[in-house]
Design a protein around this motif. Sequence first.
Motif, PDB file in Angstrom:
ATOM      1  N   MET B   1      34.758 -29.855 -42.935  1.00  0.00           N
ATOM      2  CA  MET B   1      33.704 -29.596 -41.945  1.00  0.00           C
ATOM      3  C   MET B   1      32.341 -29.437 -42.606  1.00  0.00           C
ATOM      4  N   THR B   2      31.656 -28.358 -42.267  1.00  0.00           N
ATOM      5  CA  THR B   2      30.284 -28.195 -42.742  1.00  0.00           C
ATOM      6  C   THR B   2      30.169 -28.065 -44.253  1.00  0.00           C
ATOM      7  N   THR B   3      31.221 -27.586 -44.906  1.00  0.00           N
ATOM      8  CA  THR B   3      31.150 -27.398 -46.359  1.00  0.00           C
ATOM      9  C   THR B   3      30.755 -28.689 -47.073  1.00  0.00           C
ATOM     10  N   ALA B   4      31.175 -29.785 -46.536  1.00  0.00           N
ATOM     11  CA  ALA B   4      30.902 -31.072 -47.177  1.00  0.00           C
ATOM     12  C   ALA B   4      29.406 -31.329 -47.289  1.00  0.00           C
ATOM     13  N   THR B   5      28.604 -30.818 -46.411  1.00  0.00           N
ATOM     14  CA  THR B   5      27.174 -31.083 -46.439  1.00  0.00           C
ATOM     15  C   THR B   5      26.438 -30.190 -47.441  1.00  0.00           C
ATOM     16  N   LEU B   6      27.133 -29.072 -47.872  1.00  0.00           N
ATOM     17  CA  LEU B   6      26.467 -28.195 -48.825  1.00  0.00           C
ATOM     18  C   LEU B   6      26.560 -28.788 -50.222  1.00  0.00           C
ATOM     19  N   PRO B   7      25.529 -28.570 -51.034  1.00  0.00           N
ATOM     20  CA  PRO B   7      25.624 -29.030 -52.420  1.00  0.00           C
ATOM     21  C   PRO B   7      26.742 -28.296 -53.140  1.00  0.00           C
ATOM     22  N   ASP B   8      27.644 -29.035 -53.700  1.00  0.00           N
ATOM     23  CA  ASP B   8      28.844 -28.466 -54.283  1.00  0.00           C
ATOM     24  C   ASP B   8      28.609 -28.145 -55.767  1.00  0.00           C
ATOM     25  N   THR B   9      27.833 -27.069 -56.040  1.00  0.00           N
ATOM     26  CA  THR B   9      27.409 -26.817 -57.424  1.00  0.00           C
ATOM     27  C   THR B   9      28.328 -25.870 -58.175  1.00  0.00           C
ATOM     28  N   HIS B  10      29.158 -25.131 -57.455  1.00  0.00           N
ATOM     29  CA  HIS B  10      29.975 -24.117 -58.136  1.00  0.00           C
ATOM     30  C   HIS B  10      31.451 -24.450 -58.074  1.00  0.00           C
ATOM     31  N   ALA B  11      31.768 -25.694 -58.094  1.00  0.00           N
ATOM     32  CA  ALA B  11      33.141 -26.133 -57.885  1.00  0.00           C
ATOM     33  C   ALA B  11      34.115 -25.536 -58.878  1.00  0.00           C
ATOM     34  N   ASP B  12      33.655 -25.268 -60.134  1.00  0.00           N
ATOM     35  CA  ASP B  12      34.607 -24.806 -61.132  1.00  0.00           C
ATOM     36  C   ASP B  12      34.770 -23.290 -61.192  1.00  0.00           C
ATOM     37  N   GLU B  13      33.987 -22.549 -60.404  1.00  0.00           N
ATOM     38  CA  GLU B  13      34.127 -21.100 -60.439  1.00  0.00           C
ATOM     39  C   GLU B  13      35.313 -20.632 -59.601  1.00  0.00           C
ATOM     40  N   GLY B  14      35.876 -19.404 -59.930  1.00  0.00           N
ATOM     41  CA  GLY B  14      37.063 -18.876 -59.222  1.00  0.00           C
ATOM     42  C   GLY B  14      36.695 -18.174 -57.938  1.00  0.00           C
ATOM     43  N   GLY B  15      37.402 -17.078 -57.631  1.00  0.00           N
ATOM     44  CA  GLY B  15      37.348 -16.277 -56.404  1.00  0.00           C
ATOM     45  C   GLY B  15      36.107 -16.352 -55.560  1.00  0.00           C
ATOM     46  N   PRO B  16      35.029 -15.674 -55.977  1.00  0.00           N
ATOM     47  CA  PRO B  16      33.865 -15.569 -55.118  1.00  0.00           C
ATOM     48  C   PRO B  16      33.327 -16.934 -54.699  1.00  0.00           C
ATOM     49  N   GLY B  17      33.375 -17.860 -55.642  1.00  0.00           N
ATOM     50  CA  GLY B  17      32.885 -19.201 -55.336  1.00  0.00           C
ATOM     51  C   GLY B  17      33.687 -19.837 -54.226  1.00  0.00           C
ATOM     52  N   TRP B  18      35.013 -19.602 -54.304  1.00  0.00           N
ATOM     53  CA  TRP B  18      35.884 -20.204 -53.286  1.00  0.00           C
ATOM     54  C   TRP B  18      35.556 -19.646 -51.912  1.00  0.00           C
ATOM     55  N   ILE B  19      35.305 -18.296 -51.908  1.00  0.00           N
ATOM     56  CA  ILE B  19      34.960 -17.650 -50.642  1.00  0.00           C
ATOM     57  C   ILE B  19      33.647 -18.200 -50.108  1.00  0.00           C
ATOM     58  N   ARG B  20      32.672 -18.362 -51.081  1.00  0.00           N
ATOM     59  CA  ARG B  20      31.357 -18.831 -50.653  1.00  0.00           C
ATOM     60  C   ARG B  20      31.460 -20.250 -50.082  1.00  0.00           C
ATOM     61  N   ARG B  21      32.231 -21.065 -50.768  1.00  0.00           N
ATOM     62  CA  ARG B  21      32.356 -22.452 -50.300  1.00  0.00           C
ATOM     63  C   ARG B  21      32.976 -22.524 -48.906  1.00  0.00           C
ATOM     64  N   ASN B  22      33.934 -21.584 -48.653  1.00  0.00           N
ATOM     65  CA  ASN B  22      34.664 -21.685 -47.383  1.00  0.00           C
ATOM     66  C   ASN B  22      34.188 -20.697 -46.324  1.00  0.00           C
ATOM     67  N   ARG B  23      32.998 -20.105 -46.582  1.00  0.00           N
ATOM     68  CA  ARG B  23      32.677 -19.000 -45.671  1.00  0.00           C
ATOM     69  C   ARG B  23      32.421 -19.450 -44.241  1.00  0.00           C
ATOM     70  N   MET B  24      32.013 -20.693 -44.088  1.00  0.00           N
ATOM     71  CA  MET B  24      31.803 -21.173 -42.725  1.00  0.00           C
ATOM     72  C   MET B  24      33.123 -21.236 -41.956  1.00  0.00           C
ATOM     73  N   THR B  25      34.216 -21.425 -42.658  1.00  0.00           N
ATOM     74  CA  THR B  25      35.522 -21.397 -42.005  1.00  0.00           C
ATOM     75  C   THR B  25      36.040 -19.974 -41.924  1.00  0.00           C
ATOM     76  N   LEU B  26      35.796 -19.220 -43.034  1.00  0.00           N
ATOM     77  CA  LEU B  26      36.394 -17.887 -43.120  1.00  0.00           C
ATOM     78  C   LEU B  26      35.780 -16.915 -42.114  1.00  0.00           C
ATOM     79  N   ALA B  27      34.454 -16.972 -41.970  1.00  0.00           N
ATOM     80  CA  ALA B  27      33.797 -15.981 -41.115  1.00  0.00           C
ATOM     81  C   ALA B  27      34.366 -15.982 -39.702  1.00  0.00           C
ATOM     82  N   PRO B  28      34.417 -17.131 -39.023  1.00  0.00           N
ATOM     83  CA  PRO B  28      35.010 -17.076 -37.675  1.00  0.00           C
ATOM     84  C   PRO B  28      36.466 -16.612 -37.702  1.00  0.00           C
ATOM     85  N   LEU B  29      37.190 -16.999 -38.739  1.00  0.00           N
ATOM     86  CA  LEU B  29      38.593 -16.567 -38.808  1.00  0.00           C
ATOM     87  C   LEU B  29      38.688 -15.052 -38.898  1.00  0.00           C
TER      88      LEU B  29
END
Lengths: 420, 310
Positions: B1-29
């Motif tokens: 979804m929307t994540t694809a449009t964000l610049p994917d600069t932190h792809a190799d980072e762990g936990g927090p990065g994953w949350i940040r990348r998916n927050r558009m999905t996570l927040a409504p969930l």
Amino acid sequence: MFHKPRLTAAALALSTALAGPLAAQDSDLSGTLTIFSDMSNPAPRAVMEDMAARFGEMHPDLEIDLTIIDREAYKTQIRNFLSANPPDVANWYAANRMRPYVDAGLFEDISDLWDDPEIAENLASTEGAMTLDGKQWGVPYTYYQWGIYYREDIYNEYGLSEPETWEELKANCQTLLDNDVKCFTIGTRYLWTAAGWFDYLNMRTHGYDFHMQLTNGEIPWTDDRVRETFANWRELIDMGAFVDNHQSYSWQEALPFMVNGEAAAYLMGNFAVAPMREAGLGDDQLDFYQFPAINPDVEMAEDAPTDTFHIPSGADNKEAAREFLRFVVSAENQTIINAGDALGQLPINASSSVDDDEMLQQGFEMLNENATGGLAQFFDRDAPAEMAAIAMEGFQEFMVFPDNLDPILQRLEQARQRIY
Amino acid sequence: MTTATLPDTHADEGGPGWIRRNRMTLAPLMFLLPGILFFLVYVIVPIFQSFYISFFRWDGLGEPSYIGLANYQELASDPAFEVSLWNNLKWLILYLLAIPGGLFIALFLNQTVTGIRLYKSLFFFPFVISQVVVGLVFGWFYAPSFGLLSQVTEWMGLGTVNVLGDPRYATYGIIGAGLWPQVSYCMIIYLTGLNAVDPEQVEAARLDGAKGLRMLWHVILPQLRPATFLAFVVTIIGALRSFDLISIMTNGGPFGSTRILSFYMFEKALSEYGFRMGYGAAIAVVLFLIMLCFIAYFLWSMYREEKGAR
């Protein structure tokens, strides 16, 4: 259910004044005694609170924790608290009404209490009702008679006397009907009132033992003897003996017919006396007679629903609980709690004395001297709950459409085969 | 979804990065989670539990024993169940009369007269009072000895009628009582719907010579479709939860002729003489399947509407 509300009028204060003499005997009991009670109507509540207070005075080290739950709500709550959070003492009813809890092992076997001659002899009249599978599961604290309450003045007006046979009852009824007075009032909306009629007709036609076999599921509902009972019932229905539209009234809503003189009698439990007196019927207007004999060869048996105390098997303080049950059934306590200003019912202990209320005296005499056939508990306590529900619905239908007897009996028989 | 449009600069980072990348999905969930949890615990799971219990014989106290489909077989030959099922059907069909009834009153009240607000409130009044009160009021209305209905029929020389005591009429009597508040509910829905009717279209239709019923059928009603759908939904729901009226007015009687499935289930499973949990659950399952038809229809039409709106 509605047929054991203790409607005794008022008198909350007097009972506490009687607390003195029993105080401070053996005080070796300690800990907490938890009691769950369904005596939630005003007068029974006062009785229960007073009982707990007097027991507490006898045992100063014992803390009594009394919870009174609404009588109707209690019937569903008991299922939860018996298994989840059992008190030490709980109220319930006698006979088959105990069956689910006895079978599930939730009631304590208290046969040891009943071995005590003091209890066994004085409470002999209800031992059968407290016994399931050869053991006793509780003790009774009060009961009351059923019978026909009638308008003495109306009977006198038409020169009628208390009937002793079925023929006399019908003859009386015909006279009343000829004068535009219905013989009997009844409100069958909540079904159980019709079961009172069935109990009496069946016990008078075929006797106590037959009635018990039927409610225990040992006799098919399609049996010819059951049909005879219904045939007797039908004689009254065809005469128009009962008030019209009785299926729309509760038992209380059927009272005005009697109070206004549109109906002359009411087959009911003694609890109906209080509201009739409150409605203005005086002692010269209201009287009582035993349901007359139908089959002269059959001994008279009576309905006398009994209310009881039990010890849940999960109770913590069973020692104190047993002591409390002993206290409840003692002659002295039974006299106090059943007095006219308390419950206004009949004590079970044979050594206790009965209030000198006219109806209670007559009922006491009837149950002790002229009920040689036996004491039944009432249809919905003698029969398993499920059978009772289906059967009482059938009784109501029969009273409205007597021609439907065959399908009704078929239905009851089907239910009997499945339930027992 | 929307994540694809964000610049994917932190792809190799762990936990927090994953949350940040998916927050558009996570927040409504996260926001949905409490609601979903409660819905699961109090609605979805009990449904399946009912299915499960319906295969057992259980009194709610002892050990349940597995009996397969025996409860359902018993249902099939249980006359009381059949009566309840038919009564449910009667409720569902006759209750729909509330929709034209409400529409009629709404059209009648949709005019500017002095004090119209007062009339509207008076018509809406029955919906505001509790169903229990409605039941009591109609119980007295139908009472054979002193009820208004009997007084009227007696005055007309027809003798007294005992609506609630006669198995032929009792169910209709209760439905009649239920319709009283339901009609006013539908009326309110239509009144608000009528506010949204486009006056220009009415004007145009009038120029074209449309009047009366033709105007109603071809111009007004199509614009009221959302209101009609809503009225339909609330009426069906109302018909399925008529439990309180029955309990107050007849308690299922005379001889069980006014029971509906929910009342029968209550009697078998939870009332004083009941405690056949398995059998009650089987009735509940049947009731659920009936409701499921309506639920599916509602969901489907809402889905279609949303698709059409896009």
